[in-house]
Scaffold this active site. Structure first.
Site, PDB file in Angstrom:
ATOM      1  CG  ASP A 189      -5.792   8.554   6.319  1.00 40.85           C
ATOM      2  OD1 ASP A 189      -5.753   8.923   7.490  1.00 40.85           O
ATOM      3  OD2 ASP A 189      -6.151   9.307   5.387  1.00 40.85           O
TER       4      ASP A 189
ATOM      5  CD  GLU B 267      -3.194   0.395   0.393  1.00 44.16           C
ATOM      6  OE1 GLU B 267      -2.760   1.199  -0.462  1.00 44.16           O
ATOM      7  OE2 GLU B 267      -4.398   0.326   0.674  1.00 44.16           O
ATOM      8  CG  ASP B 268      -0.830   4.820  -1.621  1.00 40.16           C
ATOM      9  OD1 ASP B 268      -1.601   4.081  -0.965  1.00 40.16           O
ATOM     10  OD2 ASP B 268      -1.245   5.771  -2.301  1.00 40.16           O
TER      11      ASP B 268
ATOM     12  CG  PHE C  46      -4.023  16.410   1.243  1.00 36.66           C
ATOM     13  CD1 PHE C  46      -5.339  16.093   1.531  1.00 36.66           C
ATOM     14  CD2 PHE C  46      -3.513  16.059  -0.002  1.00 36.66           C
ATOM     15  CE1 PHE C  46      -6.138  15.458   0.587  1.00 36.66           C
ATOM     16  CE2 PHE C  46      -4.298  15.417  -0.939  1.00 36.66           C
ATOM     17  CZ  PHE C  46      -5.610  15.120  -0.645  1.00 36.66           C
TER      18      PHE C  46
ATOM     19  NE  ARG D 229      -3.281   8.396  -9.040  1.00 33.33           N
ATOM     20  CZ  ARG D 229      -3.895   7.938  -7.951  1.00 33.33           C
ATOM     21  NH1 ARG D 229      -3.200   7.510  -6.926  1.00 33.33           N
ATOM     22  NH2 ARG D 229      -5.211   7.907  -7.894  1.00 33.33           N
TER      23      ARG D 229
HETATM   24  C1  PRP Z   1      -5.762   5.489  -0.388  1.00 31.38           C
HETATM   25  C2  PRP Z   1      -4.599   4.541  -0.143  1.00 31.38           C
HETATM   26  C3  PRP Z   1      -5.219   3.429   0.642  1.00 31.38           C
HETATM   27  C4  PRP Z   1      -6.321   4.122   1.411  1.00 31.38           C
HETATM   28  C5  PRP Z   1      -5.870   4.362   2.809  1.00 31.38           C
HETATM   29  O1  PRP Z   1      -6.432   5.044  -1.505  1.00 31.38           O
HETATM   30  O2  PRP Z   1      -4.041   4.081  -1.335  1.00 31.38           O
HETATM   31  O3  PRP Z   1      -5.748   2.422  -0.188  1.00 31.38           O
HETATM   32  O4  PRP Z   1      -6.573   5.370   0.766  1.00 31.38           O
HETATM   33  O5  PRP Z   1      -6.865   4.990   3.543  1.00 31.38           O
HETATM   34  P1  PRP Z   1      -7.520   4.354   4.841  1.00 31.38           P
HETATM   35  O6  PRP Z   1      -6.402   3.828   5.721  1.00 31.38           O
HETATM   36  O7  PRP Z   1      -8.238   5.529   5.458  1.00 31.38           O
HETATM   37  O8  PRP Z   1      -8.462   3.276   4.435  1.00 31.38           O
HETATM   38  P2  PRP Z   1      -7.374   5.967  -2.413  1.00 31.38           P
HETATM   39  O9  PRP Z   1      -8.794   5.646  -2.083  1.00 31.38           O
HETATM   40  O10 PRP Z   1      -6.960   7.396  -2.290  1.00 31.38           O
HETATM   41  O11 PRP Z   1      -7.084   5.401  -3.866  1.00 31.38           O
HETATM   42  P3  PRP Z   1      -5.777   5.465  -4.793  1.00 31.38           P
HETATM   43  O12 PRP Z   1      -4.764   4.479  -4.234  1.00 31.38           O
HETATM   44  O13 PRP Z   1      -6.304   5.047  -6.132  1.00 31.38           O
HETATM   45  O14 PRP Z   1      -5.258   6.872  -4.783  1.00 31.38           O
END
Ligand code: PRP
Length: 188
Positions: free
Chosen positions: A102, A98-99, A151, A164
């Site tokens: 949160d 995962e990136d 952010f 990105r």
């Molecule tokens: C982001 C990130 C995780 C998630 C984390 O995805 O890549 O999957 O949010 O958030 P959380 O811990 O509150 O669940 P996003 O929905 O922004 O999609 P993306 O990876 O396509 O940018």
């Protein structure tokens, strides 16, 4: 794109150095084993591409896409799979990439869903961890950097699908997102 950045948190060099360390640790931990790496679209793409080149153990990789159902992930906690992996992970050593973590709700969903498929082992590797935003208790097995509740964009992370491609991880200027954000989750 410099004008949208309030501050650079991690330079391309700092990211590369940390990715190298993570790759070395993962290579050591999985020595003699084969891995199935599961990247979570779209944010983890750049991180995964660099990380796997630092992993010395044999591996296969696949991609999964998830989305929140209805309301934002952070408020609802309901996540669904948009695109599943193609490979079977039964009896495999699986590492989810995962990136960012949160609230933790997305990672929890992924771990719960993938563990029901009976992998031999299941761990997570995240580039960024924002522990102050956590709604549930979850700790990634491997973590690149712990960051404050800012952010951030770049190196795969977006705001409204943009930024990105930035090679660094930067804090977005509040004026860039405050006008558009409107309570909707656009990135992190
Ligand atoms: C982001 C990130 C995780 C998630 C984390 O995805 O890549 O999957 O949010 O958030 P959380 O811990 O509150 O669940 P996003 O929905 O922004 O999609 P993306 O990876 O396509 O940018």
């Amino acid at each position: 794109m410099k004008e949208v950045m309030a501050e650079v948190l991690f330079s391309p060099e700092a990211i590369a150095a940390r990715v190298k360390e993570l790759g070395a640790q993962i290579s050591k931990d999985y020595e003699g084993k084969e891995l199935v790496v599961v990247g979570v679209l779209k944010g983890s793409l750049l991180f995964m591409a660099d990380l796997i080149r630092e992993i010395k153990t044999p591996l296969r990789y696949d991609l999964i896409a998830v989305s929140s159902y209805g309301a934002s992930t952070s408020s609802s906690g309901i996540v669904r799979i948009i695109k599943d992996i193609d490979v079977s992970i039964e009896n495999e050593h699986v590492l989810v990439i995962e990136d960012i973590v949160d609230t933790g709700l997305t990672l929890r969903y992924l771990i719960t869903t993938l563990s029901s498929r009976q992998p031999a082992s299941l761990k997570s590797c995240v580039l960024l961890d924002k522990p102050s935003r956590r709604k549930i208790e979850i700790t990634p097995d491997y973590n690149g950097f712990v960051i404050p509740d800012r952010f951030v964009v770049g190196y795969g992370l977006d705001f409204a699908q943009r930024y990105r491609q930035l090679p660094m991880i930067a804090v977005l200027k509040p004026e860039v997102y405050s006008a558009e954000k409107n309570g909707e989750k656009e990135g992190n």
